[in-house]
Motif scaffolding. Structure first.
Motif, mmCIF file in Angstrom:
data_model
loop_
_atom_site.group_PDB
_atom_site.id
_atom_site.type_symbol
_atom_site.label_atom_id
_atom_site.label_comp_id
_atom_site.label_asym_id
_atom_site.label_seq_id
_atom_site.Cartn_x
_atom_site.Cartn_y
_atom_site.Cartn_z
ATOM 1 N N ALA A 144 42.039 43.255 42.112
ATOM 2 C CA ALA A 144 41.960 41.799 42.091
ATOM 3 C C ALA A 144 41.188 41.342 43.325
ATOM 4 N N LEU A 145 40.408 40.277 43.163
ATOM 5 C CA LEU A 145 39.640 39.739 44.281
ATOM 6 C C LEU A 145 40.389 38.572 44.919
ATOM 7 N N ARG A 146 40.021 38.268 46.154
ATOM 8 C CA ARG A 146 40.670 37.184 46.895
ATOM 9 C C ARG A 146 39.625 36.169 47.348
ATOM 10 N N GLY A 147 40.094 35.127 48.000
ATOM 11 C CA GLY A 147 39.195 34.120 48.552
ATOM 12 C C GLY A 147 38.548 33.305 47.448
ATOM 13 N N GLN A 148 37.244 33.075 47.577
ATOM 14 C CA GLN A 148 36.544 32.251 46.591
ATOM 15 C C GLN A 148 36.477 32.912 45.223
ATOM 16 N N TRP A 149 36.724 34.211 45.150
ATOM 17 C CA TRP A 149 36.716 34.945 43.873
ATOM 18 C C TRP A 149 38.128 35.148 43.314
#
Length: 93
Positions: free
Chosen positions: A50-55
């Motif tokens: 899983a991606l974090r931040g704006q993604w």
């Protein structure tokens, strides 16, 4: 069976991506179509995460040392939307 939808900008990029990366992408699509994103967790080489931040809300899979595939799961079932395949920039900023 899961359905995979490719973003229109991705389709344009596929001709410029190295052949080995395209082969891994085809294998990635085979796995997701049959087993869904859960099947990717069984193959450590894809390093699906899983991606974090704006993604946030998107996921990433490795297609090689440098290339990453970004996708999202919509409706929590049977639908995977591939957003992009891009070389990962390892330089520190």
């Amino acid at each position: 069976m899961w359905e995979i939808y490719e973003h229109s900008s991705l389709v344009k990029k596929l001709g410029k991506i190295p052949v080995e990366v395209l082969k891994r992408y085809e294998k990635w699509k085979d796995i997701v179509t049959i087993s869904g994103p859960q099947g990717l967790k069984l193959i450590k080489g894809f390093h699906d995460e899983a991606l974090r931040g704006q993604w946030q809300g998107f996921r990433s899979s490795r297609l090689g040392r440098q290339y990453r595939l970004i996708y999202s799961i919509e409706d929590k079932k049977l639908y995977v939307k591939v957003i992009d395949i891009t070389p990962h920039d390892y330089r520190r900023k």
